[in-house]
Design an enzyme around this catalytic site. Sequence first.
Site, PDB file in Angstrom:
ATOM      1  N   ASP A  55      -5.914  19.847 -13.935  1.00 53.62           N
ATOM      2  CA  ASP A  55      -6.372  18.542 -14.406  1.00 53.62           C
ATOM      3  C   ASP A  55      -6.074  18.487 -15.899  1.00 53.62           C
ATOM      4  O   ASP A  55      -6.692  19.181 -16.690  1.00 53.62           O
ATOM      5  CB  ASP A  55      -7.876  18.390 -14.119  1.00 53.62           C
ATOM      6  CG  ASP A  55      -8.418  17.019 -14.530  1.00 53.62           C
ATOM      7  OD1 ASP A  55      -7.833  16.393 -15.435  1.00 53.62           O
ATOM      8  OD2 ASP A  55      -9.437  16.598 -13.951  1.00 53.62           O
ATOM      9  N   ARG A  86       0.848  -1.208   0.000  1.00 56.21           N
ATOM     10  CA  ARG A  86       0.000   0.000   0.000  1.00 56.21           C
ATOM     11  C   ARG A  86       0.877   1.249   0.000  1.00 56.21           C
ATOM     12  O   ARG A  86       0.515   2.286  -0.560  1.00 56.21           O
ATOM     13  CB  ARG A  86      -0.966   0.015   1.197  1.00 56.21           C
ATOM     14  CG  ARG A  86      -1.792   1.283   1.280  1.00 56.21           C
ATOM     15  CD  ARG A  86      -3.018   1.175   2.183  1.00 56.21           C
ATOM     16  NE  ARG A  86      -2.761   0.496   3.428  1.00 56.21           N
ATOM     17  CZ  ARG A  86      -2.066   0.991   4.454  1.00 56.21           C
ATOM     18  NH1 ARG A  86      -1.572   2.214   4.402  1.00 56.21           N
ATOM     19  NH2 ARG A  86      -1.879   0.287   5.549  1.00 56.21           N
ATOM     20  N   TYR A 141     -15.026  18.890 -14.323  1.00 54.59           N
ATOM     21  CA  TYR A 141     -15.633  17.555 -14.231  1.00 54.59           C
ATOM     22  C   TYR A 141     -16.499  17.542 -12.965  1.00 54.59           C
ATOM     23  O   TYR A 141     -16.037  17.926 -11.888  1.00 54.59           O
ATOM     24  CB  TYR A 141     -14.532  16.494 -14.160  1.00 54.59           C
ATOM     25  CG  TYR A 141     -15.065  15.124 -13.885  1.00 54.59           C
ATOM     26  CD1 TYR A 141     -16.074  14.586 -14.684  1.00 54.59           C
ATOM     27  CD2 TYR A 141     -14.598  14.369 -12.829  1.00 54.59           C
ATOM     28  CE1 TYR A 141     -16.597  13.327 -14.429  1.00 54.59           C
ATOM     29  CE2 TYR A 141     -15.103  13.100 -12.570  1.00 54.59           C
ATOM     30  CZ  TYR A 141     -16.107  12.594 -13.371  1.00 54.59           C
ATOM     31  OH  TYR A 141     -16.622  11.354 -13.109  1.00 54.59           O
ATOM     32  N   LYS A 176      -8.534   7.679 -19.021  1.00 51.09           N
ATOM     33  CA  LYS A 176      -8.958   8.224 -20.316  1.00 51.09           C
ATOM     34  C   LYS A 176      -7.874   7.998 -21.383  1.00 51.09           C
ATOM     35  O   LYS A 176      -7.575   6.886 -21.708  1.00 51.09           O
ATOM     36  CB  LYS A 176      -9.320   9.698 -20.142  1.00 51.09           C
ATOM     37  CG  LYS A 176     -10.279   9.963 -18.956  1.00 51.09           C
ATOM     38  CD  LYS A 176     -11.602   9.269 -19.157  1.00 51.09           C
ATOM     39  CE  LYS A 176     -12.719   9.789 -18.276  1.00 51.09           C
ATOM     40  NZ  LYS A 176     -12.869   9.161 -16.986  1.00 51.09           N
TER      41      LYS A 176
HETATM   42  C1  PLP Z   1     -11.485  15.752 -16.636  1.00 51.29           C
HETATM   43  C2  PLP Z   1     -11.673  14.588 -15.718  1.00 51.29           C
HETATM   44  N1  PLP Z   1     -10.985  14.541 -14.570  1.00 51.29           N
HETATM   45  C3  PLP Z   1     -11.136  13.525 -13.713  1.00 51.29           C
HETATM   46  C4  PLP Z   1     -12.014  12.492 -13.957  1.00 51.29           C
HETATM   47  C5  PLP Z   1     -12.174  11.399 -12.948  1.00 51.29           C
HETATM   48  O1  PLP Z   1     -11.418  10.291 -13.308  1.00 51.29           O
HETATM   49  P1  PLP Z   1     -11.758   8.780 -12.890  1.00 51.29           P
HETATM   50  O2  PLP Z   1     -13.067   8.446 -13.528  1.00 51.29           O
HETATM   51  O3  PLP Z   1     -10.594   8.005 -13.419  1.00 51.29           O
HETATM   52  O4  PLP Z   1     -11.865   8.728 -11.413  1.00 51.29           O
HETATM   53  C6  PLP Z   1     -12.750  12.487 -15.132  1.00 51.29           C
HETATM   54  C7  PLP Z   1     -13.696  11.389 -15.418  1.00 51.29           C
HETATM   55  O5  PLP Z   1     -14.504  11.465 -16.320  1.00 51.29           O
HETATM   56  C8  PLP Z   1     -12.580  13.574 -16.043  1.00 51.29           C
HETATM   57  O6  PLP Z   1     -13.271  13.645 -17.192  1.00 51.29           O
END
Ligand code: PLP
Length: 389
Positions: free
Chosen positions: A182, A52, A105, A207
Amino acid sequence: MSDLSHLHPDTTAVTAGRPPRTEQTPVNAPVVLSSTYYSTGVPEAGDLVYARAGTETWLPLEQALAALERAELPALAFASGMGAISAALDLVPAGGEVVIPRHSYHASLVAARHLAERSGVTVTEVDIAETEQVTAALTSSAQRGHAPVLWVESPTNPMLEVADLPVLAEATHAAGGLVIADNTFATPLGQRPLELGADVVVHSVTKYLAGHSDVVLGAVLTNDSSLHQHLHTRRSIGGAIAGPWEAWLALRGMRTLSLRVQRAQQNAAALAAHLSGHPHVVAVGYPGLPDHPQHQRAADQMNGFGSILTLRPLGGVAGADALTRAVQLWLPATSLGGVESLLERRRRLAAEAPTVPEDLLRLSVGIEDADDLIADLDRALAVAAEYAR
Ligand SMILES: Cc1ncc(COP(=O)(O)O)c(C=O)c1O
């Protein structure tokens, strides 16, 4: 980590994170399935003791991602993008302030609002494309005696607003604060926020980086060793750690990142051109289109314009829903960044921001043949248009 900064990013994606070149070592790092390690005495920093806290299976991915983002320290892999985002939001002190795009998001926004409820954090939602609005929020925060955290998505999900990253980073630092970006939509091939002034970068590796819609994973990067240490501790304590198979699969997917991104962007550009002025389309959004409000900013700041489009079909919400049922090649599903083209009416999700139009479809353009994608969408747009009658 050996210095790969002289290599083109396309080469880095293929090369970084491989085992050392000694006789009879494998060319791909192995998956190690062990929760614990032989260990006696007092462990030293960096020793492998318990999986972990650290396992060698994360390292190739973490090194490759750091090489792509040109980060000085290895990435920290997390169980999901949200695991990474939650750890990064933990950098906001209790009673502190966060400035965040209103079209982030949606789960990132929810996570920030939870901070507000639980830890007395002030959350200011802004239009991240409106630089003056954002800098005013940062200045007011500093005047209240805070060191604000600026959360940036650029382009935003799903409205595709583009932030002026260098200017906002400078303004945040002038206010004594920290920028967390992000970079999921742009990928490190599209922009490197650490070089544009961000302090921390987060990814939903799920993604584009992993790229095949078969893995959920996240990552955080920073050049700052004390922030890195804090995030590392958050990961060990929070326990949102990457599984060994997921880390391996993500790195396998990353090997083809450049080819996938290039092809998806070409397809996205072809689709955006086709949909602009289409008789069955009310509006199309893509930073690569000259009529996108931040087209020039995206051209200056990014390498390519990404492969997410927004589309408002003729026929309103009923038309948009009918379109998602009429497509035969496009997959009606949430998420993005995989080899297959996905589309979704975002407001079907209760958590999506109310300022996102009800009939807006988010299109994640994959790597299929562009003409096939266009033909399938054209058929479905004709079905949607029936609802306008
Ligand atoms: C721009 C963005 N950041 C973060 C996330 C969250 O990622 P995860 O689904 O891998 O937890 C997403 C998910 O769609 C996203 O589109």
